[in-house]
Design an enzyme around this catalytic site. Structure first.
Site, PDB file in Angstrom:
ATOM      1  N   SER A  35       6.142   2.670   3.748  1.00  0.00           N
ATOM      2  CA  SER A  35       4.699   1.558   3.955  1.00  0.00           C
ATOM      3  C   SER A  35       5.508   0.646   3.845  1.00  0.00           C
ATOM      4  O   SER A  35       6.163  -0.129   2.430  1.00  0.00           O
ATOM      5  CB  SER A  35       4.133   1.882   2.738  1.00  0.00           C
ATOM      6  N   HIS A  66       1.698   0.406   8.860  1.00  0.00           N
ATOM      7  CA  HIS A  66       3.063   1.624   9.623  1.00  0.00           C
ATOM      8  C   HIS A  66       2.053   1.228  10.446  1.00  0.00           C
ATOM      9  O   HIS A  66       1.311   1.862  10.994  1.00  0.00           O
ATOM     10  CB  HIS A  66       2.073   3.390   8.935  1.00  0.00           C
ATOM     11  N   HIS A  88       1.888  11.407   6.986  1.00  0.00           N
ATOM     12  CA  HIS A  88       1.294  11.773   5.754  1.00  0.00           C
ATOM     13  C   HIS A  88       0.146  12.508   5.227  1.00  0.00           C
ATOM     14  O   HIS A  88      -0.508  12.867   6.434  1.00  0.00           O
ATOM     15  CB  HIS A  88       0.527  10.626   4.236  1.00  0.00           C
ATOM     16  N   TYR A  90      -2.070  13.102   3.069  1.00  0.00           N
ATOM     17  CA  TYR A  90      -3.397  13.021   2.422  1.00  0.00           C
ATOM     18  C   TYR A  90      -3.666  12.267   4.239  1.00  0.00           C
ATOM     19  O   TYR A  90      -5.106  12.324   3.795  1.00  0.00           O
ATOM     20  CB  TYR A  90      -3.137  11.783   1.695  1.00  0.00           C
ATOM     21  N   GLU A  91      -3.223  12.243   5.210  1.00  0.00           N
ATOM     22  CA  GLU A  91      -4.149  11.775   6.426  1.00  0.00           C
ATOM     23  C   GLU A  91      -4.715  13.132   7.396  1.00  0.00           C
ATOM     24  O   GLU A  91      -5.299  12.726   8.121  1.00  0.00           O
ATOM     25  CB  GLU A  91      -3.153  10.904   7.129  1.00  0.00           C
ATOM     26  N   ALA A 118       7.261   3.758  -0.328  1.00  0.00           N
ATOM     27  CA  ALA A 118       6.752   2.763  -1.719  1.00  0.00           C
ATOM     28  C   ALA A 118       6.725   4.044  -2.222  1.00  0.00           C
ATOM     29  O   ALA A 118       5.955   4.350  -2.016  1.00  0.00           O
ATOM     30  CB  ALA A 118       5.560   1.777  -1.261  1.00  0.00           C
ATOM     31  N   MET A 221       3.736   8.993  -1.986  1.00  0.00           N
ATOM     32  CA  MET A 221       2.969  10.506  -1.572  1.00  0.00           C
ATOM     33  C   MET A 221       3.790  10.959  -0.596  1.00  0.00           C
ATOM     34  O   MET A 221       2.463  11.245   0.538  1.00  0.00           O
ATOM     35  CB  MET A 221       1.468  10.035  -1.135  1.00  0.00           C
ATOM     36  N   SER A 222       4.683  10.121  -0.861  1.00  0.00           N
ATOM     37  CA  SER A 222       5.553  10.965   1.046  1.00  0.00           C
ATOM     38  C   SER A 222       6.853  12.125   0.351  1.00  0.00           C
ATOM     39  O   SER A 222       7.549  12.002  -0.545  1.00  0.00           O
ATOM     40  CB  SER A 222       6.032   9.900   1.772  1.00  0.00           C
ATOM     41  N   ASN A 245       4.829  -1.055  -7.710  1.00  0.00           N
ATOM     42  CA  ASN A 245       3.940  -1.230  -9.620  1.00  0.00           C
ATOM     43  C   ASN A 245       4.461  -0.367 -10.357  1.00  0.00           C
ATOM     44  O   ASN A 245       5.277   0.426 -10.259  1.00  0.00           O
ATOM     45  CB  ASN A 245       2.943  -0.875  -8.316  1.00  0.00           C
ATOM     46  N   HIS A 259      -3.724  -0.825  -2.296  1.00  0.00           N
ATOM     47  CA  HIS A 259      -2.308  -0.410  -1.356  1.00  0.00           C
ATOM     48  C   HIS A 259      -1.805  -1.968  -1.079  1.00  0.00           C
ATOM     49  O   HIS A 259      -0.323  -2.437  -0.909  1.00  0.00           O
ATOM     50  CB  HIS A 259      -3.242   0.160  -0.208  1.00  0.00           C
TER      51      HIS A 259
HETATM   52  N1  HPA Z   1       1.893   6.956  -6.917  1.00  0.00           N
HETATM   53  C1  HPA Z   1       2.065   6.749  -6.304  1.00  0.00           C
HETATM   54  N2  HPA Z   1       1.892   6.284  -4.622  1.00  0.00           N
HETATM   55  C2  HPA Z   1       2.447   5.094  -4.909  1.00  0.00           C
HETATM   56  C3  HPA Z   1       2.398   4.154  -5.926  1.00  0.00           C
HETATM   57  C4  HPA Z   1       1.669   4.632  -7.635  1.00  0.00           C
HETATM   58  O1  HPA Z   1       1.763   4.402  -8.257  1.00  0.00           O
HETATM   59  N3  HPA Z   1       2.333   3.155  -5.180  1.00  0.00           N
HETATM   60  C5  HPA Z   1       3.167   3.305  -4.089  1.00  0.00           C
HETATM   61  N4  HPA Z   1       2.871   4.851  -4.192  1.00  0.00           N
END
Ligand code: HPA
Length: 291
Positions: A35, A66, A88, A90-91, A118, A221-222, A245, A259
């Site tokens: 990302s 993306h 992903h 989740y998509e 990310a 998530m990847s 983060n 996001h």
């Molecule tokens: N959690 C899950 N996926 C993420 C995060 C997070 O805090 N930050 C960026 N992708």
């Protein structure tokens, strides 16, 4: 969600043959951009690029940040292919679709995969903007049975029961740490354990605490499915997480993650990441002359 689409060798071969007919480039290195990290493709010289929608069998990327393009080109004399935008779970993609490009890369002749993502940090010593070299991963969906290698095994790609120890190449990790030292950025470079969760929601506080206790340094998530499939077919793997983060672990903390903030931090470190990946590829021991 169709978790179990079974693709045949011909499906991968068709995409590879199409790409080989469209470009003169014969990549040895593949890069998957996480990302907000699509700029990693910008440094490629003599680019040929293809929209995912034009490539036979490729899924479509639906996430903001993306781009949805496969970019071929030269970086420091090495031929690379770069995914601007990944797929992903989740998509709603099946894991065989999420990892489809990796097997296509194998058929193109790729022998090294660089994955980026990310991620949120769990490790107390990490800060927003840190770059984490992935030493190992915990694949939560995989542990629960959501695995791209489920179903009949294609022996042409690899064995039924592939080992998953030592997947993140030690030599490349060491090289990356040396490069970071040379670049004078070691103060915000870490090496740690990445954990894949299914998403698309960010973690609850109790989930964050669980992951922290399990020894997870960063969560996203990847990545795990692509790494798994690459390793299965003998592709060497190197991975980087950009810490966008800090995952909230305290009920007293009023911070929330979103996001847009993730994309903001990606931008902030884009130049360092690009420089690191470029230098790593430049120093990499690959044979550009073989088919
Ligand atoms: N959690 C899950 N996926 C993420 C995060 C997070 O805090 N930050 C960026 N992708």
């Amino acid at each position: 969600m169709d978790t179990q689409i079974q693709l045949s060798h011909e499906d991968y071969q068709r995409a590879a043959d199409w790409l080989l007919s469209q470009t003169q480039h014969r990549p040895k290195v593949a890069i998957i951009c996480g990302s907000g990290l699509g700029m990693l493709a910008d440094g490629l010289k003599c680019q040929d690029s293809f929209k995912y929608s034009d490539i036979p069998g490729f899924p479509q990327s639906t996430v903001k940040g993306h781009a949805g393009r496969l970019v071929f080109g030269e970086l420091k004399g090495k031929t690379c292919v770069c995914m601007q935008g990944r797929f992903h779970m989740y998509e709603g993609h099946s894991l065989s679709k999420v990892t489809f490009p990796v097997r296509v890369f194998k058929l193109l002749g790729v022998d090294t995969l660089i994955v980026t993502n990310a991620a949120g940090s769990l490790a107390d010593s990490y800060n927003c903007g840190d770059i984490m070299i992935i030493r190992d991963h915990i694949n939560f969906p995989g542990l629960a049975g959501l695995n791209p290698l489920n179903g009949p095994n294609d022996e042409k790609f690899g064995p039924r029961f592939p080992p998953m120890s030592g997947v993140y190449d030690r030599g490349l990790r060491k090289m990356a740490l040396d490069i970071c030292k040379g670049m004078g950025v070691s103060q915000y470079v870490q090496e740690g354990v990445y954990c894949m969760v299914g998403g698309p929601n960010f973690e609850s506080i109790a989930e964050a605490r669980l992951l922290h206790r399990l020894g997870v340094d960063a969560v996203g998530m990847s990545t795990a499915p692509e790494v798994l499939v690459a390793s299965h077919c003998g592709i060497r793997v190197f991975g980087l997480s950009l810490i966008t983060n800090k995952v909230v672990k305290s009920y007293e903390d009023n911070e929330t993650v979103n996001h847009e903030a993730v994309l903001e931090v990606s931008k902030m470190r884009s130049e360092t990441l690009q420089a690191l990946v470029t230098e790593l590829i430049s120093r990499m021991d690959i044979n550009n002359n073989t088919a």
